[in-house]
Write an enzyme that holds these catalytic residues in place. Structure first.
Site, PDB file in Angstrom:
ATOM      1  N   CYS A 163       0.832  -1.205   0.000  1.00 38.05           N
ATOM      2  CA  CYS A 163       0.000   0.000   0.000  1.00 38.05           C
ATOM      3  C   CYS A 163       0.867   1.255   0.000  1.00 38.05           C
ATOM      4  CB  CYS A 163      -0.941  -0.013   1.199  1.00 38.05           C
ATOM      5  SG  CYS A 163      -2.038  -1.456   1.191  1.00 38.05           S
ATOM      6  N   THR A 164       1.967   1.214   0.724  1.00 39.44           N
ATOM      7  CA  THR A 164       2.885   2.354   0.732  1.00 39.44           C
ATOM      8  C   THR A 164       3.489   2.543  -0.657  1.00 39.44           C
ATOM      9  OG1 THR A 164       3.391   2.072   3.077  1.00 39.44           O
ATOM     10  CG2 THR A 164       4.987   3.297   1.752  1.00 39.44           C
TER      11      THR A 164
END
Length: 198
Positions: free
Chosen positions: A88-89
């Protein structure tokens, strides 16, 4: 041993180094990852509406985000599993760093997860995101977009992307968006350009 064989499947959906809650002792070791089997809204159909709390780099927004209120804009809905996890980062950093070239002007990007507003506010502040993070803590909206999964007894949004046109209809969908796949970003960019030009 069976649990180890399931790890690549989890990595496929969450990306590298996903930081998920530890497994509860009562959880069956075979119940690792269950994807949603609901029917996704299709291209050309009206995007399911929602009104949800949200946060940006300045903290919680003063009003909920309403999809209906954004008619007239191209909207990118990016469901993702968890704030600060590896995949997600990577995805949100790509969105941030290449925002102008990926999306351009007048396109609204709304990443959505089951994290609460406090988590979103802290992550958006730390990462200087130029977009608002939407909080779907119950997963109800992710479910309507066939973007849910369960891992070790916890519900998460699965990684998927929808482009919603100015008329509120879905113009593009990718239910298995690859956070580390440049082809996925290229296809998303093309879909945004087409929707913006319509």
């Amino acid at each position: 041993m069976k649990t180890l064989h399931r790890l690549p499947l989890l990595t496929l959906f969450l990306g590298a180094a996903a930081q998920l809650p530890a497994q509860q002792p009562t959880q069956s070791p075979t119940a690792q990852l269950v994807m949603s089997n609901s029917i996704a809204p299709s291209t050309g159909s009206q995007a399911p509406d929602f009104e949800l709390p949200a946060a940006d780099s300045n903290g919680a927004t003063s009003a909920p985000v309403s999809l209906r209120a954004l008619r007239g804009h191209v909207v990118v809905l990016a469901f993702y599993p968890k704030d600060r996890s590896g995949g997600c980062t990577a995805e949100m950093t790509k969105f941030r760093d290449e925002y102008a070239t990926l999306f351009g002007d007048n396109v609204i990007v709304l990443p959505i997860s089951t994290d609460d507003v406090t988590s979103h506010a802290g992550w958006a502040h730390d990462m200087h995101f130029p977009f608002t993070l939407v909080s779907d803590t119950t997963g109800a909206i992710a479910s309507r977009y066939s973007s849910t999964m369960q891992y070790q007894g916890h519900n998460y949004a699965s990684r998927s992307v929808y482009v919603v046109g100015k008329d509120g209809r879905i113009t593009y969908e990718n239910l298995h968006f690859g956070a580390l796949d440049q082809n996925a970003y290229d296809a998303l960019h093309r879909a945004v350009v087409m929707a913006a030009g319509a």
